[in-house]
Design an enzyme around this catalytic site. Structure first.
Site, mmCIF file in Angstrom:
data_model
loop_
_atom_site.group_PDB
_atom_site.id
_atom_site.type_symbol
_atom_site.label_atom_id
_atom_site.label_comp_id
_atom_site.label_asym_id
_atom_site.label_seq_id
_atom_site.Cartn_x
_atom_site.Cartn_y
_atom_site.Cartn_z
ATOM 1 N N ARG A 175 0.733 -1.285 -0.087
ATOM 2 C CA ARG A 175 0.033 -0.154 0.006
ATOM 3 C C ARG A 175 0.898 1.342 0.013
ATOM 4 N NH1 ARG A 175 -5.023 -1.917 4.295
ATOM 5 N NH2 ARG A 175 -6.242 -2.898 2.190
ATOM 6 N N LYS B 63 -21.386 -15.572 0.370
ATOM 7 C CA LYS B 63 -22.702 -15.573 0.299
ATOM 8 C C LYS B 63 -23.386 -14.540 -0.672
ATOM 9 C CE LYS B 63 -22.622 -14.516 5.353
ATOM 10 N NZ LYS B 63 -23.237 -13.113 5.855
ATOM 11 N N GLY C 75 -11.329 -8.097 -1.620
ATOM 12 C CA GLY C 75 -9.942 -8.333 -0.918
ATOM 13 C C GLY C 75 -9.546 -9.786 -0.934
#
Ligand code: ADP
Ligand code: MG
Length: 398
Positions: free
Chosen positions: A39, A202, A355
Site C-alpha cells: 500500500r 454469500k 479483498g
C-alpha cells in the site's frame, strides 16, 4: 473519468494535503514491523510527482481502528521510519495525539518546496470517521490543496476525504485515477463478450454486484459458496453446503432477470465435496446431481473449472469478484487457481475486485498478468455495485 487529477491542478510551491492509504498490516511477532508494504508503494507515484513539481506534501492516513483516541499501538511511526529511509532529510514525521496542533502547524510551515511530512493516524480523532466539520477544518488549515489517493477508504465519508474536499480545491491521485478509469471503463464501455465471474461465501454479500452487472454482461459464471443457494432454489440436493434459505427466491428472480436481459448464467456442473473444512480433508469430485446429503461442497470441480475457463477465453472483458471455493485451504483452492490462471492467460481486459479475490491472485503469483487488481476490498465491491463512492464524488470535476 471526469474527476480532476493531480495533473489538472497547479501544485508548484503549494502545500498539498494528500490522503493516502497507509493502513498497512503490521507483523504480529514484531509490532513495529511492516508485514506488507504494497500500500505504501502504491502511493509513491503520486507523492513523487508532487515532490518533483515542487509541492510541499503533507500525507495523512488511518491505520487500524484506534477508535477515536491516541494509542501508540496504532501509530504511523513504522510508516514514518519506512518513508525516512526513502526520502531521508526531505521527510518529516509530525506526530500529535490530536493529529493537528500548533506544533504540527509550525512543522508544516517549515517545509521547503519538494519536502514531505506525515501526520499521525487520523483515527486518533473521533471526528475522523464521523466526518466532523471541525476536524476537517483543522486538517484543511494545513494546506492549499487536497488530493485523495486512498481508494480503499473512498466508500466512506470521513473528515480526511469528504470533509477536507468540501473545503479545499481538490483532485484525485494516480492510484484512484487508475482504479476508476480501468474499472469505470470496464463497466461503462466494455468490449464484448463481457464475462463476469462471481463467487465468495454469500449471495447476500453480492446481490448489489449481480444486479448491477446483470444489465451489462453477456455471461455470469457463479461459483463459491453462493452457488449452492442458486442450485438449491433450482431443486438440487446440496447436502451440507452453504445455503441462505431466505435468498432462494431472490436467486430465482435473478435467473429470470438474466433471461430477460439475454444474459447467460452458468452454475457449477461438478463440485469438490468433503466432510469438513480443514487442511488435509479427504475430498471427492462429484457431479452436481450427486452431492451426498452428509457432505459439503467446498470448491468447483474440474469440469466446471474447464467450462468457466473456456468462457473466459472467449471474453474481451472479464470482471472477477469472489473465490470459487474455500481457497484458504489447499484442498479447496484448485477452482479458484484455475480461474485465476484463465484470467492471466486471457488477452481480455481483466479486472479483479474484492479483498479475498485479490489475495488469491497475489498468492498465485499472477498479479502482473491481470489488467487491474483493485487495491480496495470494500471500495471495489461498492464500485462494482455501481455506487458512487463518496470520497471520489467529493472531488472536483474537470
Ligand atoms: P471477496 O473478498 O473477493 O469479495 P468474499 O469475501 O465474498 O470474496 O468471499 C471469500 C470467502 O468465501 C472465502 O473466505 C472463502 O473461503 C469463502 N467461500 C468460497 N466458497 C465457499 C464455499 N463453497 N463454502 C464456504 N465458503 C466459501
Ligand atoms: Mg472478502
Amino acid at each position: 473519468m471526469n474527476k480532476k487529477t493531480v495533473k489538472d491542478i497547479d501544485v508548484k510551491g503549494k502545500k498539498v494535503l494528500v490522503r493516502v492509504d497507509f493502513n498497512v498490516p503490521l507483523s504480529k511477532e514484531n509490532k513495529g514491523e511492516i508485514a506488507d508494504d504494497s500500500r505504501i508503494k502504491a502511493a509513491i507515484p503520486t507523492i513523487d510527482y508532487l515532490l518533483d513539481q515542487g509541492s510541499k506534501v503533507i500525507l495523512m492516513s488511518h491505520l487500524g481502528r484506534p477508535k477515536g483516541e491516541a494509542n501508540p499501538e496504532f501509530s504511523l511511526k513504522p510508516v514514518a521510519e519506512y518513508l525516512a529511509n526513502i526520502y531521508a532529510d526531505k521527510f518529516h514525521f509530525l506526530p500529535s495525539d490530536t493529529v493537528v496542533d500548533e506544533e504540527v502547524k509550525a512543522g508544516v510551515e517549515k517545509l521547503e518546496d519538494g519536502e514531505l511530512a506525515l501526520l499521525e493516524n487520523t483515527r486518533y480523532v473521533a471526528g475522523e470517521t464521523k466526518n466532523d466539520p471541525e476536524f476537517a477544518k483543522e486538517l484543511a488549515s494545513l494546506a492549499d490543496l487536497y488530493v485523495n489517493d486512498a481508494f480503499g477508504t473512498s466508500h466512506r465519508a470521513h473528515a480526511s476525504n469528504v470533509g477536507v474536499a468540501s473545503i479545499l480545491p481538490s483532485a484525485v491521485g494516480f492510484l484512484i485515477e487508475k482504479e476508476i478509469s480501468l474499472m469505470g471503463k470496464a463497466l461503462e464501455a466494455p468490449e464484448h463478450p463481457f464475462v463476469s465471474i462471481l463467487g465468495g461465501a454469500k449471495v447476500s454479500d453480492k446481490i448489489g454486484v449481480i444486479e448491477n452487472l446483470i444489465t451489462k454482461v453477456d455471461t455470469i459464471l457463479i461459483g463459491g459458496g453462493m452457488a449452492y443457494t442458486f442450485l438449491k432454489a433450482q431443486g438440487k440436493e446440496i447436502g451440507k453446503s452453504l445455503l441462505e434459505e431466505d435468498k432462494m427466491d431472490l436467486s430465482l428472480s435473478l435467473i429470470e432477470k438474466a433471461k430477460e436481459n439475454g444474459v447467460e448464467i452458468l452454475l457449477p456442473v461438478d463440485v469438490v465435496v468433503a466432510d469438513e473444512i480443514k487442511d488435509g480433508a479427504e475430498t471427492e469430485i462429484v457431479d452436481i446431481d450427486s452431492i451426498p446429503a452428509d457432505k459439503e461442497a467446498l470448491d468447483i470441480g474440474e469440469k466446471t473449472a474447464e467450462l468457466f475457463a473456456s468462457k473466459i477465453k472467449e471474453a474481451k472483458t472479464v470482471v472477477w469478484n469472489g473465490p470459487m471455493g474455500v481457497f484458504e485451504i489447499k484442498e479447496f483452492a484448485n477452482g479458484t487457481n484455475q480461474v485465476a490462471e484463465a484470467l492471466a492467460q486471457s488477452d481480455a481486459v481483466t479486472i479483479v475486485g474484492g479483498g479475498d479475490s485479490a489475495l488469491a491472485i497475489e498468492n498465485a503469483g499472477l498479479k502482473d498478468k491481470i489488467t487491474h487488481v483493485s487495491t480496495g476490498g470494500g471500495a471495489s465491491l461498492e464500485f462494482l455495485e455501481g455506487k458512487d463512492l463518496p470520497g471520489i464524488a467529493a472531488i472536483e470535476d474537470k
